[in-house]
Each structure stands twice: as structure tokens, then as C-alpha cells.
Design a protein around this motif. Sequence first.
Motif, mmCIF file in Angstrom:
data_model
loop_
_atom_site.group_PDB
_atom_site.id
_atom_site.type_symbol
_atom_site.label_atom_id
_atom_site.label_comp_id
_atom_site.label_asym_id
_atom_site.label_seq_id
_atom_site.Cartn_x
_atom_site.Cartn_y
_atom_site.Cartn_z
ATOM 1 N N GLN A 157 0.806 -1.218 0.000
ATOM 2 C CA GLN A 157 0.000 0.000 0.000
ATOM 3 C C GLN A 157 0.847 1.279 0.000
ATOM 4 O OE1 GLN A 157 -3.722 0.050 -0.137
ATOM 5 N NE2 GLN A 157 -2.840 1.914 -1.019
ATOM 6 N N PRO A 158 1.918 1.388 0.792
ATOM 7 C CA PRO A 158 2.725 2.612 0.743
ATOM 8 C C PRO A 158 3.378 2.846 -0.616
ATOM 9 C CG PRO A 158 3.197 1.371 2.742
ATOM 10 C CD PRO A 158 2.379 0.485 1.862
ATOM 11 N N ASP A 161 0.646 4.164 -2.866
ATOM 12 C CA ASP A 161 0.342 5.537 -2.468
ATOM 13 C C ASP A 161 1.398 6.509 -2.988
ATOM 14 O OD1 ASP A 161 -1.894 4.605 -1.149
ATOM 15 O OD2 ASP A 161 -0.996 4.696 0.857
ATOM 16 N N LYS A 162 2.649 6.103 -2.937
ATOM 17 C CA LYS A 162 3.727 6.967 -3.434
ATOM 18 C C LYS A 162 3.597 7.181 -4.941
ATOM 19 C CE LYS A 162 8.690 7.737 -3.100
ATOM 20 N NZ LYS A 162 8.492 9.016 -2.388
ATOM 21 N N ARG A 164 0.828 7.070 -6.655
ATOM 22 C CA ARG A 164 -0.347 7.906 -6.898
ATOM 23 C C ARG A 164 -0.132 9.353 -6.437
ATOM 24 N NH1 ARG A 164 -3.773 6.111 -10.682
ATOM 25 N NH2 ARG A 164 -4.380 3.947 -10.359
ATOM 26 N N ASN A 165 0.352 9.519 -5.228
ATOM 27 C CA ASN A 165 0.375 10.845 -4.612
ATOM 28 C C ASN A 165 1.622 11.654 -4.928
ATOM 29 O OD1 ASN A 165 -2.071 10.112 -3.372
ATOM 30 N ND2 ASN A 165 -1.000 9.255 -1.602
ATOM 31 N N SER A 202 -5.584 -0.474 -2.327
ATOM 32 C CA SER A 202 -6.264 0.490 -3.186
ATOM 33 C C SER A 202 -5.276 1.217 -4.082
ATOM 34 C CB SER A 202 -7.039 1.507 -2.341
ATOM 35 O OG SER A 202 -6.164 2.246 -1.526
ATOM 36 N N GLY A 203 -5.719 1.515 -5.302
ATOM 37 C CA GLY A 203 -4.923 2.294 -6.229
ATOM 38 C C GLY A 203 -4.288 1.511 -7.352
ATOM 39 N N SER A 227 -11.504 1.861 -2.195
ATOM 40 C CA SER A 227 -11.746 2.944 -3.156
ATOM 41 C C SER A 227 -13.024 2.764 -3.952
ATOM 42 C CB SER A 227 -10.565 3.042 -4.127
ATOM 43 O OG SER A 227 -10.511 1.901 -4.969
#
Length: 310
Positions: A157-158, A161-162, A164-165, A202-203, A227
Motif C-alpha cells: 500500500q505505501p 500511495d507513493k 499515486r500521490n 487500493s490504487g 476505493s
Amino acid sequence: LVSAGDNQMGCLPHVAFETKSIDYVTMKALGYDVTTLGNHEFDFGPKALAASIKAAQDNGGLPLIVASNVHFSDSDAADDDLAGEYAADPAADKPVHPYQVLTTASGVKIGVLGYVGINAAHVAPNKTPVKFSVQSGDPKTDGDVEAGLPSLYADLQPVVDKLRNDEKVDLVIALAHGGVNDTTSQAGIDAGEDTQVCDNVSGIDFIVSGHAHNHDPQPMQRMNKTSGKPCLVLNGGAFGEDLGRVEFTIPKDASKGITWDMGSQALLPIDDTTVPDPAMATTVQGYVGSIRAAGNGGSSGGCRSASRTP
């Protein structure tokens, strides 16, 4: 063009695994952009895998390698050579990273991560002291997919997230050496490691599923629990018998969902009717000489090849 791991072992090229790295070099020549690790990359241990990576660098190169849930030992030097080929920063001049960002000619940014699943890590005892997510070396707990998946989610997940964000990618692909063992029933699909990653991390837009060796032309469409967005799982086959293809449409409006073309998605057969590329056919003859020079080792009984999808 990507591969979900198990790029080595099971055929005569493994005789030259540490000296010529024929599999990695061939993948580079064929235009593979990125791959991940599978359990068979560790058949000879982490030191041998590091040697194979270095041999590929000396003999034509290798695709980028993403390993998002690999953990190296702080106390055992047996994996130091492989750890030396890894860098957390994807811009660092190393062959192995937790993720990569590929930018297409039209400017689309694609984030790619990769992981070794719970079962795949369990059936790679020679990886020690390398660990993947929860793998502890305890035979009572290692290989327990249900117990191990939360730790896999926590590793992945991290990274997503990286992508995506921070990296602001348009599409996230996971190269998964986890698998969906039973694709003959909905219950079997639901229990698959890679489908559960789709559901719980998610993502991710798309998972290229390896390890199970299934040849499934039909995609597995999932819905992420957090999501509420769709996630696609595809298996590009195994043993080099198929090339998977899928086409995505990424809307300019980020609030709209990414879609895929179910009509053009397919497994394309690769068999003795496929006309060889003349340059590659000539190169193969050189590989034969490299294998002979590396030693006299017979085949281990059938090619073990990765799931492959462009």
C-alpha cells in the motif's frame, strides 16, 4: 512489455545463469521494459541471483526489476551481494527498485511495482536470508496465505500511495508473483492471492498475475474494497506459450475511471508457426555456445517461464 517473474530456471540456459544470464539478456533484446522476481530466481540462492544480474549487465543488459516487498537481512551477509543491486530510490543507478515509473511516447505515466506472494516465497527456501513480507523461516507459519496476506498488503500500500500521490502516475500496474491457483470457479478466483491484493490494496489498476501457470484468456475483474474502483487481473500464461495483450483507455478527466478493451484483450499464441526474427535466431546460436562453455548440465524437465503481458 512486462513479465511477472520466474524468468529463469528449468531449461538449459540456467547452466549459464551466473556467467552469461541468457534469460535476462534475451528479455532485454526482446524489448522487455520491466519485470519482477519469482521463486525460481532464487533456486541457486541470492548470491547467484546477484551474479546473474551482474552477468546480464556485462552481456547486453537486463530489464528493470521491481521488488516492492523484498527485505534483506541486517545480520546475515549471505544476501549482501543482492542487496547491493537494490536501491529504494528508483532514480538510483541500480537494477532493482521497489517501483519504477515508465513514460510512454504520448506522455502517459505508468507506475509499476512488483511482489513475491506468500506461497511463492514459501516454495523458495534457497532465498534465505532474503524475506518477502511475513516470511520468517518458521515452517508452521510460512506459506499460510490467509495469515500472510495482511503483511503483503502492508508492504504494497505505501508503494502504491507513493506512485499515486508523489509520482502522479496515470496507471498503476503490479507485476505479481502470487497467482490465482483456481480460476475454474468464482470461489477459487476470490481466494487467489492476486485477486485479494486487488480487493485490499487500493490504487492498483491492473495486476499481471504469475506463479500459478494458468492460461486464462478471460480477465478477472475486481472492485477494491476501499476505493470502490475496478482492478483487473490477467494471466499471460506460462512457459513462453502465450503473449498477453490488453489495451487501456485513460481519460483526461481523472475523476472518470480507467477502462479496458475487452474485445482486443487476448492471449496470443507463440508456437512453431511463429516466424523467428532473423537477428534473434542468429543470436540464439551464440547462446548455445555459451551454454556449452558454461558446463554440461541437463535440462531439469521443462521450461519454467514467466507470465508475460505487454
